[in-house]
Design a protein around this motif. Structure first.
Motif, short mmCIF file in Angstrom:
data_model
loop_
_atom_site.label_atom_id
_atom_site.label_comp_id
_atom_site.label_asym_id
_atom_site.label_seq_id
_atom_site.Cartn_x
_atom_site.Cartn_y
_atom_site.Cartn_z
N GLU A 210 65.07 51.07 75.67
CA GLU A 210 63.62 50.87 75.73
C GLU A 210 63.08 50.47 74.36
O GLU A 210 62.16 49.65 74.26
CB GLU A 210 62.93 52.15 76.21
CG GLU A 210 63.27 52.55 77.64
CD GLU A 210 62.80 51.50 78.65
OE1 GLU A 210 61.83 50.76 78.35
OE2 GLU A 210 63.39 51.42 79.74
N ARG A 211 63.67 51.01 73.31
CA ARG A 211 63.24 50.65 71.95
C ARG A 211 63.55 49.19 71.65
O ARG A 211 62.72 48.46 71.07
CB ARG A 211 63.93 51.55 70.93
CG ARG A 211 63.57 51.27 69.48
CD ARG A 211 62.09 51.43 69.24
NE ARG A 211 61.76 51.25 67.84
CZ ARG A 211 60.54 51.04 67.37
NH1 ARG A 211 59.52 51.00 68.23
NH2 ARG A 211 60.31 50.88 66.09
N LYS A 213 63.79 46.77 73.86
CA LYS A 213 62.86 45.94 74.62
C LYS A 213 61.47 45.90 73.96
O LYS A 213 60.82 44.85 73.94
CB LYS A 213 62.75 46.47 76.06
CG LYS A 213 64.00 46.26 76.89
CD LYS A 213 63.71 46.34 78.38
CE LYS A 213 63.22 47.69 78.78
NZ LYS A 213 63.02 47.81 80.25
N ALA A 214 61.04 47.04 73.40
CA ALA A 214 59.75 47.07 72.72
C ALA A 214 59.75 46.18 71.49
O ALA A 214 58.79 45.45 71.23
CB ALA A 214 59.40 48.51 72.34
N LEU A 215 60.86 46.19 70.74
CA LEU A 215 60.97 45.34 69.56
C LEU A 215 60.99 43.86 69.95
O LEU A 215 60.40 43.01 69.26
CB LEU A 215 62.22 45.71 68.76
CG LEU A 215 62.20 47.08 68.07
CD1 LEU A 215 63.56 47.38 67.46
CD2 LEU A 215 61.12 47.11 66.99
N LYS A 217 59.53 42.59 72.55
CA LYS A 217 58.18 42.24 72.93
C LYS A 217 57.29 42.00 71.71
O LYS A 217 56.49 41.06 71.67
CB LYS A 217 57.59 43.35 73.80
CG LYS A 217 56.23 43.02 74.40
CD LYS A 217 55.77 44.10 75.36
CE LYS A 217 54.42 43.73 75.97
NZ LYS A 217 53.96 44.77 76.94
N GLN A 218 57.47 42.83 70.68
CA GLN A 218 56.72 42.64 69.44
C GLN A 218 57.08 41.31 68.79
O GLN A 218 56.22 40.61 68.25
CB GLN A 218 56.99 43.80 68.48
CG GLN A 218 56.43 45.13 68.94
CD GLN A 218 56.77 46.26 67.99
OE1 GLN A 218 57.24 46.02 66.87
NE2 GLN A 218 56.54 47.49 68.43
#
Length: 259
Positions: A210-211, A213-215, A217-218
């Motif tokens: 999940e981390r 994927k968040a990076l 997206k950023q």
């Protein structure tokens, strides 16, 4: 002679009391236990404990060979191997039991629940106390290995297949290889709820995924704000089909592992 007779009488009363406690524990913990005859004649865990209590008593008296021979007969009949020197508390329930091994200097506290394939063993050829000590109301899941002279606190739950090599504090759950403490102040209402044991490694993998994927997206947001195209930045487009395929593979793996 009088002292020996009194000691034998006390031992018989004590053994009878422990047997009744063991029987009561089986009825409380095993929903398949329907009547006394079935438990007395069809539960190898109970038979192994009866054999062990006799062998342990003879072992404490210093009688050679016979205690080990009784243990060997018990192993042949029940599939459970308990060294005569092991200390087993009252109300202990060995469920199914095939393949359970309990070493010479192991100590199992009152009302412990042990499933098939469990090993309470040593880690080498050292002398003295070399096997684990289990507190009261401990649950050891199927196939778990608890090795060495370590202390397992009261009301500890050890997940199936775990390998425990270090001391474990009371009121916790241990899972994994090597075993890791996953929950403090763990007071389960039902010791048979194995599906409620946390998988820490799975949770870490999911958190890392999940981390990532968040990076990603950023990074996409930064690309949108930049005047440069993704190709000019030297990266592949974010809608690369290969990248999407990797995400699907990872998701399949996580779902298949129950993560």
């Amino acid at each position: 002679m009088s002292f020996c007779f009194q000691s034998l009488t006390y031992q018989r009363k004590s053994q009878l009391s422990m047997l009744l406690t063991d029987l009561q524990t089986i009825f409380e913990r095993d929903p398949a236990a329907r009547n006394w005859l079935e438990v007395l004649f069809c539960y190898p865990g109970l038979h192994a404990l009866v054999f062990h209590r006799l062998a342990h008593w003879l072992h404490k008296m210093g009688i050679p060979f016979i205690p080990r021979f009784i243990s060997h007969i018990s192993r042949f009949l029940t599939g459970i191997e308990i060294h005569p020197g092991a200390l087993i508390g009252q109300g202990v329930f060995i469920d199914h039991g095939m393949g359970v091994v309990i070493g010479e200097t192991a100590i199992v506290g009152d009302y412990a629940l042990i499933y098939q394939g469990v090993t309470l063993g040593g880690t080498g050829k050292e002398s003295g106390k070399r096997h684990p000590t289990l507190g009261s109301h401990v649950v050891v899941g199927t196939g778990a290995k608890v090795l060495g002279n370590i202390q397992i606190g009261d009301r500890v739950r050890i997940g199936a297949g775990s390998v425990v090599l270090r001391d474990v504090p009371s009121n916790t759950t241990v899972v994994g290889i090597p075993g890791r403490v996953t929950r403090q102040n763990n007071l389960p209402t039902n010791v048979l709820d194995h599906d409620k044991v946390r998988d820490v490694e799975a949770e870490v993998i999911r958190a890392l995924f999940e981390r990532v994927k968040a990076l990603e997206k950023q990074f996409e947001q930064l690309e949108d704000q930049s005047s440069l195209s993704p190709n000019e930045l030297g990266d592949e487009p974010t809608d690369n089909p290969k990248s999407k395929n990797y995400d699907e593979v990872i998701e399949d793996f996580l779902d298949g592992a129950g993560i």
